[in-house]
Design a protein around this motif. Structure first.
Motif, PDB file in Angstrom:
ATOM      1  N   ARG A   1      24.277  -5.008  22.009  1.00  0.00           N
ATOM      2  CA  ARG A   1      24.396  -3.544  21.987  1.00  0.00           C
ATOM      3  C   ARG A   1      23.699  -2.972  20.760  1.00  0.00           C
ATOM      4  N   TYR A   2      23.877  -3.615  19.616  1.00  0.00           N
ATOM      5  CA  TYR A   2      23.242  -3.161  18.378  1.00  0.00           C
ATOM      6  C   TYR A   2      21.723  -3.254  18.498  1.00  0.00           C
ATOM      7  N   ALA A   3      21.232  -4.325  19.108  1.00  0.00           N
ATOM      8  CA  ALA A   3      19.791  -4.496  19.272  1.00  0.00           C
ATOM      9  C   ALA A   3      19.200  -3.374  20.130  1.00  0.00           C
ATOM     10  N   GLU A   4      19.878  -3.036  21.221  1.00  0.00           N
ATOM     11  CA  GLU A   4      19.403  -1.966  22.100  1.00  0.00           C
ATOM     12  C   GLU A   4      19.431  -0.614  21.399  1.00  0.00           C
ATOM     13  N   GLU A   5      20.400  -0.428  20.549  1.00  0.00           N
ATOM     14  CA  GLU A   5      20.592   0.855  19.874  1.00  0.00           C
ATOM     15  C   GLU A   5      19.605   1.067  18.732  1.00  0.00           C
ATOM     16  N   THR A   6      19.238  -0.015  18.031  1.00  0.00           N
ATOM     17  CA  THR A   6      18.439   0.125  16.808  1.00  0.00           C
ATOM     18  C   THR A   6      17.019  -0.405  16.909  1.00  0.00           C
ATOM     19  N   GLY A   7      16.728  -1.224  17.906  1.00  0.00           N
ATOM     20  CA  GLY A   7      15.406  -1.836  17.989  1.00  0.00           C
ATOM     21  C   GLY A   7      15.309  -3.167  17.277  1.00  0.00           C
ATOM     22  N   ALA A   8      16.396  -3.601  16.643  1.00  0.00           N
ATOM     23  CA  ALA A   8      16.395  -4.924  16.014  1.00  0.00           C
ATOM     24  C   ALA A   8      16.191  -5.998  17.084  1.00  0.00           C
ATOM     25  N   VAL A   9      15.531  -7.081  16.716  1.00  0.00           N
ATOM     26  CA  VAL A   9      15.256  -8.168  17.663  1.00  0.00           C
ATOM     27  C   VAL A   9      16.484  -9.070  17.764  1.00  0.00           C
TER      28      VAL A   9
ATOM     29  N   ALA B   1       4.544  -8.165  13.212  1.00  0.00           N
ATOM     30  CA  ALA B   1       4.889  -7.460  11.979  1.00  0.00           C
ATOM     31  C   ALA B   1       5.802  -6.269  12.279  1.00  0.00           C
ATOM     32  N   GLU B   2       5.551  -5.602  13.395  1.00  0.00           N
ATOM     33  CA  GLU B   2       6.385  -4.454  13.775  1.00  0.00           C
ATOM     34  C   GLU B   2       7.804  -4.897  14.110  1.00  0.00           C
ATOM     35  N   GLN B   3       7.937  -5.993  14.840  1.00  0.00           N
ATOM     36  CA  GLN B   3       9.272  -6.502  15.183  1.00  0.00           C
ATOM     37  C   GLN B   3      10.031  -6.936  13.929  1.00  0.00           C
ATOM     38  N   LYS B   4       9.319  -7.594  13.015  1.00  0.00           N
ATOM     39  CA  LYS B   4       9.954  -8.034  11.775  1.00  0.00           C
ATOM     40  C   LYS B   4      10.461  -6.847  10.967  1.00  0.00           C
ATOM     41  N   ALA B   5       9.758  -5.732  11.033  1.00  0.00           N
ATOM     42  CA  ALA B   5      10.157  -4.548  10.279  1.00  0.00           C
ATOM     43  C   ALA B   5      11.484  -3.978  10.774  1.00  0.00           C
ATOM     44  N   TYR B   6      11.774  -4.165  12.065  1.00  0.00           N
ATOM     45  CA  TYR B   6      13.044  -3.690  12.616  1.00  0.00           C
ATOM     46  C   TYR B   6      14.213  -4.619  12.246  1.00  0.00           C
TER      47      TYR B   6
END
Length: 422
Positions: A146-154, A77-82
């Protein structure tokens, strides 16, 4: 390719049959069970039964939704929220967008600047945010990471992930159920997730079937990173990728798919751009199926007969049509190229003297051989033209390569110097 040094059951692979079967359960209410169509035309040409597994009719127009949904359904659920982020020339983008819509997850998709407009529009229509970046999928992938590392998006990788591979492997389960006597399976290859997933499934079930099934991958010759990588037993990135088959235009294999493919797949074959174009038209004309270039490469491999020359009779064969998302403008170009490669469309250019009757003479020669002129471009002005000369380009419908040669020979015998443009 080398034979496995140990039995399949003893191999330590990152994806197992259990993973694929669990993926199939997750996908049960999400995907379509795509049909398998018998191809009478290919069967007659090959001399053995040929079937087409029609993933071009899958939701979102390709197999990609399978792996994308499995990967994203397993997020916490936490990953989905990102939210999720991905990169693709089109099919993976639409698969991720559809999965995100089904699961209620925010999705950002990076697509290369040259991505087909219909694929961009289809991705946006599922609610995903589309960012155009880079000239290639590899450049878009780097930006997505790069965007994933910067924002926490999966980051949802298009092929180098166990859940993605397991999702794609569910096609193997369906093929074995729909064509239980299959002897050869031919699959297009880009990064390798699809071929890896199917090979895991098929190899795991061979013992129950009591026979070995030949598994062959196919790449476009100008985007073929697997043959040199397999020869070197290490990933060998390509310096340049150039193919009409944008769905498999990948310059570097995925490490995880590569580790599976080198152990389980019999061979990886390459086909030319003309082979791909011919196959696309063949599928459209003879099987009434709209398939994108990447989806037509297994049929291109059957039609060029090189696999048959190497292995002999292929037996009951299934060609996987992996997608049907083709830009209409690209379709026009591919059709023209395919017709030209088959000798059914000829464009020539010639220099003529600018005097009355020349065009009539040429037209008479062409019509006497029953070729049909569809377009004429007559130019008197240009840097390469001398006074009294004209340049003429003629488009015509022809009846095959021999017919083309007859037209060219007749024009040459009449004193002209035709240059083939297409």
């Amino acid at each position: 390719m080398k034979e496995p040094t140990v039995a399949y059951s003893a191999l330590e692979l990152p994806v197992t049959l259990d993973d694929v079967q669990q993926a199939a359960e997750l996908l049960e209410s999400v995907i379509e069970l795509t049909p398998v169509e018998h191809s009478r035309a290919l069967t007659n040409a090959l001399g053995s039964e040929v079937y087409l597994k029609c993933e071009n009719l899958q939701r979102s127009g390709s197999f990609k939704v399978r792996g994308a949904y499995v990967r994203m359904a397993k997020l916490s659920a936490e990953q989905k929220a990102y939210g999720v982020v991905a990169a693709s020339a089109g099919n993976h983008a639409q698969g991720v967008a559809l999965a995100a819509e089904q699961l209620g997850i925010k999705a950002r998709i990076y697509m290369p600047l040259g991505a087909a407009l219909p694929k961009i529009a289809a991705t946006k229509s599922r609610g995903a945010e589309v960012i155009l970046h880079g000239a290639t999928v590899d450049e878009a992938l780097a930006e997505a990471k790069r965007y994933a590392e910067e924002t926490g998006a999966v980051f949802v990788h298009p092929f180098d992930n166990a859940d993605i591979i397991a999702g794609q492997g569910t096609i193997g389960l369906e093929i074995l159920e729909q064509v239980p006597d299959v002897e050869t399976i031919i699959v297009g290859v880009g990064g390798g997730g699809l071929l890896a997933g199917i090979s895991v499934t098929v190899r795991a079930l061979e013992e129950k079937l009591g026979r070995k099934i030949r598994i062959i991958g196919v790449q476009a010759e100008h985007a073929a990173a697997y043959p040199p990588s397999l020869a070197a037993d290490a990933l060998v990135p390509l310096k340049k990728v150039s193919t009409i088959a944008d769905g498999i235009a990948v310059g570097r294999p995925g490490q995880m798919p590569f580790d599976i493919i080198k152990e389980l797949v019999d061979d990886v074959h390459t086909v030319s751009e003309d082979d791909i174009a011919r196959a696309l038209i063949f599928l459209m004309e003879r099987n009434k199926l709209v398939v994108e270039p990447a989806g037509s490469v297994p049929v291109a491999a059957v039609m060029d007969r090189e696999i048959e020359k190497k292995y002999g009779n292929l037996g009951t064969t299934v060609c996987l049509l992996s997608g049907g998302n083709i830009d209409p403008m690209l379709m026009l170009k591919v059709i023209q190229r395919g017709l030209s490669a088959a000798g059914r469309y000829l464009t020539i250019k010639m220099m003529l003297q600018d005097r009355p009757g020349e065009l009539t003479t040429i037209s008479s020669i062409i019509s006497s051989l029953d070729a049909n002129v569809t377009g004429v471009d007559h130019t008197r002005v240009g840097g390469a033209l001398s006074m009294g000369d004209v340049s003429i380009t003629i488009d015509m419908e022809t009846k095959g390569n021999e017919h083309c040669e007859e037209v060219l020979s007749a024009l040459t015998d009449a004193g002209y110097q035709p240059i083939v443009v297409y």
